[in-house]
Motif scaffolding. Structure first.
Motif, mmCIF file in Angstrom:
data_model
loop_
_atom_site.group_PDB
_atom_site.id
_atom_site.type_symbol
_atom_site.label_atom_id
_atom_site.label_comp_id
_atom_site.label_asym_id
_atom_site.label_seq_id
_atom_site.Cartn_x
_atom_site.Cartn_y
_atom_site.Cartn_z
ATOM 1 N N GLY A 1 0.235 10.463 5.487
ATOM 2 C CA GLY A 1 0.358 9.024 5.317
ATOM 3 C C GLY A 1 1.782 8.530 5.195
ATOM 4 N N ASP A 2 2.760 9.451 5.303
ATOM 5 C CA ASP A 2 4.165 9.036 5.212
ATOM 6 C C ASP A 2 4.565 8.146 6.382
ATOM 7 N N ILE A 3 4.074 8.468 7.570
ATOM 8 C CA ILE A 3 4.297 7.635 8.751
ATOM 9 C C ILE A 3 2.950 7.306 9.364
ATOM 10 N N LYS A 4 2.915 6.297 10.239
ATOM 11 C CA LYS A 4 1.632 5.796 10.725
ATOM 12 C C LYS A 4 1.348 6.135 12.183
ATOM 13 N N ALA A 5 2.375 6.416 12.972
ATOM 14 C CA ALA A 5 2.159 6.678 14.394
ATOM 15 C C ALA A 5 3.284 7.555 14.917
ATOM 16 N N ILE A 6 2.961 8.394 15.920
ATOM 17 C CA ILE A 6 3.962 9.286 16.508
ATOM 18 C C ILE A 6 3.897 9.200 18.024
ATOM 19 N N LEU B 1 -0.837 12.038 20.935
ATOM 20 C CA LEU B 1 0.132 11.016 20.577
ATOM 21 C C LEU B 1 -0.541 9.662 20.431
ATOM 22 N N ASP B 2 0.140 8.759 19.729
ATOM 23 C CA ASP B 2 -0.345 7.389 19.564
ATOM 24 C C ASP B 2 0.305 6.424 20.539
ATOM 25 N N VAL B 3 1.575 6.693 20.896
ATOM 26 C CA VAL B 3 2.360 5.686 21.607
ATOM 27 C C VAL B 3 3.487 6.352 22.385
ATOM 28 N N SER C 1 10.347 1.293 13.777
ATOM 29 C CA SER C 1 10.264 2.586 14.457
ATOM 30 C C SER C 1 11.653 3.176 14.548
ATOM 31 N N SER C 2 11.712 4.501 14.431
ATOM 32 C CA SER C 2 12.956 5.220 14.653
ATOM 33 C C SER C 2 12.622 6.522 15.380
ATOM 34 N N LYS C 3 13.599 7.412 15.474
ATOM 35 C CA LYS C 3 13.432 8.550 16.374
ATOM 36 C C LYS C 3 13.967 9.829 15.743
ATOM 37 N N VAL C 4 13.493 10.942 16.276
ATOM 38 C CA VAL C 4 13.981 12.255 15.862
ATOM 39 C C VAL C 4 14.395 13.033 17.104
ATOM 40 N N LEU D 1 10.741 5.209 5.066
ATOM 41 C CA LEU D 1 10.414 5.919 6.295
ATOM 42 C C LEU D 1 9.952 4.928 7.350
ATOM 43 N N PRO D 2 10.277 5.160 8.612
ATOM 44 C CA PRO D 2 9.760 4.280 9.656
ATOM 45 C C PRO D 2 8.246 4.420 9.790
ATOM 46 N N ASP D 3 7.610 3.368 10.269
ATOM 47 C CA ASP D 3 6.166 3.410 10.500
ATOM 48 C C ASP D 3 5.824 4.240 11.728
ATOM 49 N N ILE D 4 6.656 4.106 12.763
ATOM 50 C CA ILE D 4 6.456 4.804 14.031
ATOM 51 C C ILE D 4 7.653 5.716 14.246
ATOM 52 N N VAL D 5 7.390 6.958 14.634
ATOM 53 C CA VAL D 5 8.480 7.902 14.905
ATOM 54 C C VAL D 5 8.321 8.445 16.315
ATOM 55 N N TYR D 6 9.363 8.283 17.121
ATOM 56 C CA TYR D 6 9.392 8.787 18.488
ATOM 57 C C TYR D 6 10.292 10.017 18.570
#
Length: 344
Positions: free
Chosen positions: A176-181, A200-202, A83-86, A136-141
């Motif tokens: 499909g580039d990332i899996k969760a936001i 949101l997912d998470v 996971s990473s962040k924006v 790309l990260p799977d999870i983006v926060y």
């Protein structure tokens, strides 16, 4: 073979991802507060892999790209969850950055972070993270939204994200580039606002659901359960005071500042119960938030292989059921707080 408790997995929201109970927080390998050699950073990540930890959380802000770059080198080609962040664009500095601490990071890369939650900025931030990470990260926060960070500009940045950056994340997820936001924040209020307005997912919530703070039990965590939104817990040690305790010489830090007398007193009371039951305070601090059904993972920031091994041992430490009951009976833990089952 029975799976170790710290490697037990939970599904993340309505996605196909699952996360381990213990994750790796990569801010320290971005030179958080002090420089870390490349060799030590890579050895720390290698130890996490050896311990079976396969969820790594980072951000462009951590060392201004350094943490992502180091993870990209250490994790290349491995099947795991990132996971990473924006929310921050890294702007090049005109002069070479020194080893002085900037925004909490010592001797990071030669960039400075600038808040930007617009659509185009978030797309660019994701592409730059992918370049550093090698994927790309799977999870983006979305990182550090909320009035504590932004003050009077909170509303403007929130609208910027809702009308821009959020759309960019949704598009990347749909493709499909990332899996969760989700959001990566240290404020309960902005999480509740997000649940009311966004899909949101998470949520990555740092420092707000710990042995010292359980306000999230009032409405946030029940709302997450009701909506199928998962929670990742960061900051389980509340900036350090629950890792060191207060029986050792200070300063003792809480919320990134010297701990007030009320916190010192409460931690001392927690330590007294820990002594009665021979439970390490940091073990209780890591295990407590993981017991809530909305929580899928607790991430521990580690700066060395020894710290990784210690975090793993704390998460696996047997804790008597009576320990949790005693905390509640003495008013040191919310009566409504779910607790680990404990050993008899």
């Amino acid at each position: 073979m029975t799976q170790s408790r710290s490697l037990q997995r939970r599904p993340l929201g309505r996605t196909a991802l699952t996360l381990p109970k213990l994750g790796f927080g990569a801010a320290p390998i971005g030179n958080l507060y002090r420089p870390l050699s490349e060799a030590q950073a890579l050895a720390t990540v290698a130890k996490a892999l050896d311990e079976g930890i396969d969820y790594f959380d980072t951000a462009p802000h951590y060392g201004f790209g350094l943490s992502e770059q180091r993870l990209g080198s250490a994790l290349a080609g491995r099947p795991l969850t990132l996971s990473s962040k924006v929310g921050r664009t890294l702007e090049p500095l005109e002069s070479q950055a020194s080893d002085q601490v900037r925004f909490g990071f010592a001797g990071g890369a030669n960039f400075t972070p600038v808040f930007d939650y617009r659509y185009e900025a978030v797309q660019r931030q994701l592409d730059e993270s992918a370049r550093r990470l090698g994927r790309l990260p799977d999870i983006v926060y979305a990182h550090d939204l909320g009035p504590v960070t932004h003050g009077a500009q909170d509303g403007a940045y929130w609208q910027q994200f809702c009308t821009g950056g959020y759309r960019a994340l949704v598009e990347r997820k749909v493709s499909g580039d990332i899996k969760a936001i989700g959001l990566g924040v240290n404020e309960i209020g902005v999480c509740e606002r997000a649940l009311a307005e966004l899909d949101l997912d998470v949520l990555l919530l740092a420092g707000r659901y710990t042995l010292l703070e359980q306000e999230a039990l009032t409405s946030l965590l029940p709302e997450c359960e009701a909506r199928g939104v998962s929670v990742v817990i960061g900051g389980a040690f509340n900036s350090g005071v629950l890792a060191t305790g207060v029986q050792v010489p200070g300063p003792h830090y809480y919320n990134y500042e010297p701990a007030p007398a009320s916190v010192i007193k409460r931690v001392a009371a927690l330590e007294a119960v820990c002594t009665e039951f021979a439970v390490p305070l940091p073990a209780a601090a890591l295990q407590f938030p993981a017991a809530h059904p909305a929580v899928v993972s607790v991430i521990a920031g580690c700066a060395s292989a020894a710290e990784v091994g210690q975090a793993r041992a704390w998460m696996d430490e047997p804790i008597p059921a009576g320990f949790w009951a005693t905390l509640k009976s003495r008013g040191l833990l919310s009566a409504q707080a779910p607790c680990p089952a404990g050993v008899l």
